[in-house]
Design a protein around this motif. Structure first.
Motif, PDB file in Angstrom:
ATOM      1  N   ARG A  70       0.789  -1.072  -0.064  1.00 51.20           N
ATOM      2  CA  ARG A  70      -0.029   0.075  -0.059  1.00 51.20           C
ATOM      3  C   ARG A  70       0.964   1.341  -0.030  1.00 51.20           C
ATOM      4  O   ARG A  70       1.748   1.316   0.943  1.00 51.20           O
ATOM      5  N   VAL A  71       0.678   2.165  -1.000  1.00 49.53           N
ATOM      6  CA  VAL A  71       1.556   3.233  -0.955  1.00 49.53           C
ATOM      7  C   VAL A  71       1.063   4.411  -0.359  1.00 49.53           C
ATOM      8  O   VAL A  71       1.770   5.286   0.001  1.00 49.53           O
ATOM      9  N   ASN A  72      -0.213   4.851  -0.438  1.00 45.99           N
ATOM     10  CA  ASN A  72      -0.632   6.084   0.165  1.00 45.99           C
ATOM     11  C   ASN A  72      -0.141   6.157   1.399  1.00 45.99           C
ATOM     12  O   ASN A  72      -0.457   5.245   2.455  1.00 45.99           O
ATOM     13  N   GLY A  73       0.305   7.176   1.997  1.00 44.77           N
ATOM     14  CA  GLY A  73       0.980   7.439   3.264  1.00 44.77           C
ATOM     15  C   GLY A  73       2.233   6.913   3.631  1.00 44.77           C
ATOM     16  O   GLY A  73       2.685   6.784   4.665  1.00 44.77           O
ATOM     17  N   ARG A 101      -0.797  13.771  -4.842  1.00 44.54           N
ATOM     18  CA  ARG A 101       0.435  13.421  -4.040  1.00 44.54           C
ATOM     19  C   ARG A 101      -0.065  12.393  -2.871  1.00 44.54           C
ATOM     20  O   ARG A 101      -0.700  12.780  -1.909  1.00 44.54           O
ATOM     21  N   VAL A 102       0.423  11.109  -3.082  1.00 47.98           N
ATOM     22  CA  VAL A 102       0.014  10.338  -1.960  1.00 47.98           C
ATOM     23  C   VAL A 102       1.035   9.728  -1.435  1.00 47.98           C
ATOM     24  O   VAL A 102       0.975   9.178  -0.049  1.00 47.98           O
ATOM     25  N   GLY A 116      -1.487  14.970  -0.341  1.00 50.76           N
ATOM     26  CA  GLY A 116      -2.787  15.499  -0.707  1.00 50.76           C
ATOM     27  C   GLY A 116      -2.808  16.841  -1.447  1.00 50.76           C
ATOM     28  O   GLY A 116      -3.811  17.104  -1.921  1.00 50.76           O
ATOM     29  N   THR A 117      -1.764  17.490  -1.906  1.00 52.56           N
ATOM     30  CA  THR A 117      -1.492  18.250  -2.608  1.00 52.56           C
ATOM     31  C   THR A 117      -1.648  17.834  -4.336  1.00 52.56           C
ATOM     32  O   THR A 117      -1.515  16.663  -4.168  1.00 52.56           O
ATOM     33  N   VAL A 118      -2.189  18.737  -4.948  1.00 51.71           N
ATOM     34  CA  VAL A 118      -2.571  18.298  -6.366  1.00 51.71           C
ATOM     35  C   VAL A 118      -1.378  18.796  -7.305  1.00 51.71           C
ATOM     36  O   VAL A 118      -0.771  19.995  -7.184  1.00 51.71           O
ATOM     37  N   LEU A 119      -1.215  18.079  -8.544  1.00 54.48           N
ATOM     38  CA  LEU A 119      -0.251  18.378  -9.515  1.00 54.48           C
ATOM     39  C   LEU A 119      -0.833  19.518 -10.113  1.00 54.48           C
ATOM     40  O   LEU A 119      -2.234  19.469 -10.354  1.00 54.48           O
ATOM     41  N   ASP A 120      -0.245  20.647 -10.496  1.00 55.16           N
ATOM     42  CA  ASP A 120      -0.743  21.904 -10.911  1.00 55.16           C
ATOM     43  C   ASP A 120      -1.569  21.407 -12.317  1.00 55.16           C
ATOM     44  O   ASP A 120      -1.216  21.140 -13.161  1.00 55.16           O
TER      45      ASP A 120
END
Length: 171
Positions: A70-73, A101-102, A116-120
């Motif tokens: 599991r990758v998230n976090g 971003r996970v 939790g931020t997003v790619l522009d």
């Protein structure tokens, strides 16, 4: 060198290399090398897939897996890349039209991880990713200029489910 690796090398070279800028050419090599390390480490963990959803920093996002990992976090892979190559690394997951971003070691201004931020959504990188293509070049990340590379992450059905990212703060 296979066709994809050759195309990526040309892409990186065209974004950074110029006869009058040897320092940038070296940075392009660093970026390419870091991307190879990131992709190698993720491949060792297993094939990317999505299983379920979770709440992450105000976003409902799919849970990214590499094999059974599991990758998230989980920051082990991105931190290993940073330890070996310097710079920053991120694994994004596709969530609707966004890429979130996970797993990252990119820092927000307060020093916390930018999970939790997003790619522009208006940036140069996402334009290439939406076409299923890699991107290498300078981009602004959370207010700082970086020399970067982004590549689509595909599942077993060849669908883009995320993004691999590496980058170095531009000095």
């Amino acid at each position: 060198m296979n066709k994809t690796a050759f195309a990526y090398a040309l892409l990186v070279a065209s974004c950074f290399a110029a006869p009058s800028t040897p320092l940038l050419a070296q940075s392009a090599q660093d970026v390419q090398s870091a991307m190879q390390v990131l992709k190698s480490k993720t491949a060792q963990a297993g094939a990317p897939s999505l299983k379920g959803e979770e709440e992450l920093e105000g976003h409902k996002v799919p849970v990214l897996y590499l094999g059974t990992k599991r990758v998230n976090g989980d920051f082990a892979i991105v931190d290993e890349v940073q330890k070996e190559k310097g710079g920053t690394a991120t694994l994004f997951v596709k969530s609707g039209e966004d890429f979130v971003r996970v797993s990252t070691n990119v820092k927000k201004p307060d020093g916390s991880r930018a999970v939790g931020t997003v790619l522009d959504p208006k940036g140069k990188a996402i334009a290439a990713i939406r076409k299923g293509e890699a991107f290498a070049g300078e981009v602004d990340i959370l207010g700082k200029p970086y020399l970067t590379a982004y590549e689509p992450m595909r599942d077993a059905k060849n669908q883009v489910i995320g993004v691999y990212y590496v980058g170095y703060v531009k000095q």
